[in-house]
Design a protein around this motif. Structure first.
Motif, PDB file in Angstrom:
ATOM      1  N   PHE A   1       0.832  -1.201   0.000  1.00 52.41           N
ATOM      2  CA  PHE A   1       0.000   0.000   0.000  1.00 52.41           C
ATOM      3  C   PHE A   1       0.871   1.258   0.000  1.00 52.41           C
ATOM      4  CE2 PHE A   1      -2.149   3.304   2.584  1.00 52.41           C
ATOM      5  CZ  PHE A   1      -3.223   3.557   1.741  1.00 52.41           C
ATOM      6  N   TYR A   2       1.938   1.235   0.793  1.00 48.35           N
ATOM      7  CA  TYR A   2       2.855   2.379   0.880  1.00 48.35           C
ATOM      8  C   TYR A   2       3.506   2.641  -0.475  1.00 48.35           C
ATOM      9  CZ  TYR A   2       6.576   5.324   2.820  1.00 48.35           C
ATOM     10  OH  TYR A   2       7.429   6.363   3.089  1.00 48.35           O
ATOM     11  N   ALA A   3       3.928   1.554  -1.152  1.00 49.93           N
ATOM     12  CA  ALA A   3       4.583   1.708  -2.453  1.00 49.93           C
ATOM     13  C   ALA A   3       3.604   2.177  -3.518  1.00 49.93           C
ATOM     14  CB  ALA A   3       5.227   0.385  -2.870  1.00 49.93           C
ATOM     15  N   ILE A   4       2.377   1.628  -3.498  1.00 47.68           N
ATOM     16  CA  ILE A   4       1.375   1.996  -4.501  1.00 47.68           C
ATOM     17  C   ILE A   4       1.063   3.485  -4.432  1.00 47.68           C
ATOM     18  CG2 ILE A   4      -1.064   1.724  -5.126  1.00 47.68           C
ATOM     19  CD1 ILE A   4      -0.757  -1.248  -4.396  1.00 47.68           C
ATOM     20  N   ARG A   5       1.009   4.040  -3.235  1.00 46.70           N
ATOM     21  CA  ARG A   5       0.700   5.460  -3.075  1.00 46.70           C
ATOM     22  C   ARG A   5       1.816   6.355  -3.616  1.00 46.70           C
ATOM     23  NH1 ARG A   5      -1.487   7.364   2.593  1.00 46.70           N
ATOM     24  NH2 ARG A   5      -1.644   9.229   1.290  1.00 46.70           N
ATOM     25  N   ARG A   6       2.994   5.801  -3.825  1.00 45.90           N
ATOM     26  CA  ARG A   6       4.131   6.596  -4.299  1.00 45.90           C
ATOM     27  C   ARG A   6       4.467   6.361  -5.766  1.00 45.90           C
ATOM     28  NH1 ARG A   6       3.703   6.590   0.666  1.00 45.90           N
ATOM     29  NH2 ARG A   6       4.672   8.166   2.016  1.00 45.90           N
ATOM     30  N   ILE A   7       3.610   5.624  -6.447  1.00 49.23           N
ATOM     31  CA  ILE A   7       3.809   5.440  -7.878  1.00 49.23           C
ATOM     32  C   ILE A   7       3.650   6.789  -8.594  1.00 49.23           C
ATOM     33  CG2 ILE A   7       2.837   4.379  -9.955  1.00 49.23           C
ATOM     34  CD1 ILE A   7       2.162   1.937  -8.306  1.00 49.23           C
ATOM     35  N   HIS A   8       4.576   7.066  -9.500  1.00 45.88           N
ATOM     36  CA  HIS A   8       4.587   8.301 -10.301  1.00 45.88           C
ATOM     37  C   HIS A   8       4.923   9.542  -9.470  1.00 45.88           C
ATOM     38  CE1 HIS A   8       3.093   5.820 -13.413  1.00 45.88           C
ATOM     39  NE2 HIS A   8       1.855   5.734 -12.963  1.00 45.88           N
ATOM     40  N   ARG A   9       5.384   9.350  -8.244  1.00 50.05           N
ATOM     41  CA  ARG A   9       5.784  10.513  -7.456  1.00 50.05           C
ATOM     42  C   ARG A   9       7.195  10.959  -7.817  1.00 50.05           C
ATOM     43  NH1 ARG A   9       5.082  10.842  -0.961  1.00 50.05           N
ATOM     44  NH2 ARG A   9       2.907  10.788  -1.651  1.00 50.05           N
ATOM     45  N   TYR A  10       8.025  10.035  -8.265  1.00 53.53           N
ATOM     46  CA  TYR A  10       9.424  10.333  -8.559  1.00 53.53           C
ATOM     47  C   TYR A  10       9.690  10.145 -10.047  1.00 53.53           C
ATOM     48  CZ  TYR A  10       9.188   9.145  -3.605  1.00 53.53           C
ATOM     49  OH  TYR A  10       8.819   9.047  -2.295  1.00 53.53           O
ATOM     50  N   GLY A  11      10.863  10.530 -10.449  1.00 51.03           N
ATOM     51  CA  GLY A  11      11.259  10.341 -11.837  1.00 51.03           C
ATOM     52  C   GLY A  11      11.860   8.968 -12.064  1.00 51.03           C
ATOM     53  N   GLU A  12      12.136   8.684 -13.324  1.00 52.14           N
ATOM     54  CA  GLU A  12      12.801   7.430 -13.664  1.00 52.14           C
ATOM     55  C   GLU A  12      14.265   7.474 -13.214  1.00 52.14           C
ATOM     56  OE1 GLU A  12      11.482   4.812 -14.685  1.00 52.14           O
ATOM     57  OE2 GLU A  12       9.504   5.484 -15.299  1.00 52.14           O
ATOM     58  N   PRO A  13      14.861   6.326 -12.836  1.00 52.93           N
ATOM     59  CA  PRO A  13      14.312   4.972 -12.906  1.00 52.93           C
ATOM     60  C   PRO A  13      13.554   4.538 -11.646  1.00 52.93           C
ATOM     61  CG  PRO A  13      16.597   4.844 -12.275  1.00 52.93           C
ATOM     62  CD  PRO A  13      16.291   6.316 -12.453  1.00 52.93           C
ATOM     63  N   LEU A  14      13.438   5.444 -10.670  1.00 51.30           N
ATOM     64  CA  LEU A  14      12.826   5.062  -9.403  1.00 51.30           C
ATOM     65  C   LEU A  14      11.346   4.739  -9.570  1.00 51.30           C
ATOM     66  CD1 LEU A  14      13.318   4.614  -6.425  1.00 51.30           C
ATOM     67  CD2 LEU A  14      12.913   7.050  -6.024  1.00 51.30           C
ATOM     68  N   ASP A  15      10.644   5.466 -10.440  1.00 52.79           N
ATOM     69  CA  ASP A  15       9.224   5.196 -10.648  1.00 52.79           C
ATOM     70  C   ASP A  15       8.989   3.769 -11.131  1.00 52.79           C
ATOM     71  OD1 ASP A  15       8.118   7.519  -9.764  1.00 52.79           O
ATOM     72  OD2 ASP A  15       7.969   8.471 -11.717  1.00 52.79           O
ATOM     73  N   ARG A  16       9.783   3.349 -12.104  1.00 54.00           N
ATOM     74  CA  ARG A  16       9.627   1.990 -12.638  1.00 54.00           C
ATOM     75  C   ARG A  16       9.917   0.950 -11.565  1.00 54.00           C
ATOM     76  NH1 ARG A  16      12.809   2.559 -16.317  1.00 54.00           N
ATOM     77  NH2 ARG A  16      14.654   1.414 -15.654  1.00 54.00           N
TER      78      ARG A  16
END
Length: 260
Positions: free
Chosen positions: A25-40
Motif C-alpha cells: 500500500f505504501y509503495a502503490i501510493r508513491r507510484i509516479h511521485r518520482y522520476g525514472e528509474p525510481l518510478d519503474r
C-alpha cells in the motif's frame, strides 16, 4: 472455524500479512511521485508485494480453515512471481543507476597519438584545448563534471558524496572498475582531476595503489592515464612518490609528442 496451526504460527502469518500488505500500500501510493528509474522500480516492487500479500492472506485463511491444501498451488505461484518481480526490479534499478553514473564502454578506437602509460601534470591551464585535440574517447574522474559537458568525446564521472548522483570518494574500487571497463571498451584517455579529494578521504597509500593499478591497466590496453595535480595540495613526500610512478610533464601536449 478451528485453528489448524499453533497460535505462534498464526501470529507470525498475520504479522507478515500486515507488514507486506502495508508495504504494498505504501509503495502503490508513491507510484509516479518520482522520476525514472525510481518510478519503474516502485511499480515493479508494489506489484510484487501485492502478489505476496495475497499469498499471505491465503496462508492466514489456511491457518484458520481446513481446506486440505487447496491453497498451496496458488500460494506457491504468487510467491514465485513475487520473488521474480522483486529480483527483476532490484537488478533493473541498479542497472539504471549504474548506466546513469558510470561511463559507458564506447567500443571504438581513436588514433594512436597518445603515449600509453601514466603521466602527471602540475599546471592548471590548457586542459580544455588538450581534450578537444584528443582523437578518441576520454573519461574524466572529477569533482566538477559540468566543466566537461561541452566535449562530445568526454564522459565525466562525478566524485561526490551526493547519494545517487555520483561515486563517493572512498569508493576507490568502484572508480577503478569504471575506469578499467572504459579503457577495455576502447577508451583512450583517463584523466584524474580530483586527486586531492581522493587523498583527503583516503590514506595516500590506498590512493597510490589505486593509481598504480590503473596505470598498469592503461599500459595493458594502450591507453593513457593523466593525473592533474595541484602542487600546493600535495605534500613533498607524496609528490616524490607520485613522480617516480608518473613522470611529470611540463605541457599537456607532451603526451602527444611522446607518442610511439
Amino acid at each position: 472455524m478451528e485453528l489448524m496451526v499453533p497460535p505462534v504460527v498464526l501470529v507470525a502469518d498475520v504479522v507478515l500479512f500486515l507488514v507486506i500488505g502495508y508495504s504494498a500500500f505504501y509503495a502503490i501510493r508513491r507510484i509516479h511521485r518520482y522520476g525514472e528509474p525510481l518510478d519503474r522500480f516502485i511499480v515493479i516492487i508494489a506489484g510484487s508485494l501485492f502478489l505476496a500479500s495475497i499469498g499471505r492472506a491465503l496462508d492466514v485463511v489456511d491457518d484458520l480453515v481446513d481446506v486440505g491444501g487447496a491453497f498451496v498451488p496458488a500460494e506457491g505461484t504468487l510467491y514465485f512471481f513475487s520473488i521474480i518481480g522483486v529480483a527483476y526490479g532490484l537488478l533493473s534499478y541498479m542497472g539504471s543507476i549504474e548506466r546513469r553514473i558510470l561511463p559507458t564502454p564506447v567500443r571504438e578506437k581513436g588514433s594512436d597519438v597518445l603515449a600509453p602509460g601514466g603521466y602527471m601534470y602540475t599546471g592548471s591551464e590548457g586542459l580544455a584545448e588538450f581534450l578537444s585535440a584528443v582523437d578518441g574517447p576520454v573519461l574524466v574522474i572529477t569533482r566538477s563534471p559540468w566543466k566537461y559537458r561541452e566535449f562530445e568525446n568526454v564522459q565525466a564521472l562525478w566524485v561526490t558524496q551526493a547519494g545517487e548522483e555520483g561515486v563517493g570518494p572512498t569508493k576507490l574500487h568502484v572508480l577503478l572498475e569504471a575506469a578499467v571497463d572504459f579503457m577495455r571498451g576502447g577508451g583512450r584517455l583517463v584523466v584524474i582531476d580530483c586527486l586531492e579529494i581522493l587523498v583527503l578521504y583516503n590514506d595516500f597509500n590506498s590512493v597510490f595503489r589505486f593509481l598504480s593499478t590503473l596505470k598498469d591497466y592503461a599500459v595493458g590496453t594502450r591507453s593513457t592515464l593523466l593525473l592533474i595535480v595541484d602542487r600546493e595540495a600535495i605534500e613533498e613526500k607524496e609528490f616524490k612518490v607520485l613522480s617516480r610512478e608518473f613522470p611529470p610533464i611540463k605541457s599537456l601536449w607532451d603526451v602527444l609528442k611522446t607518442s610511439s
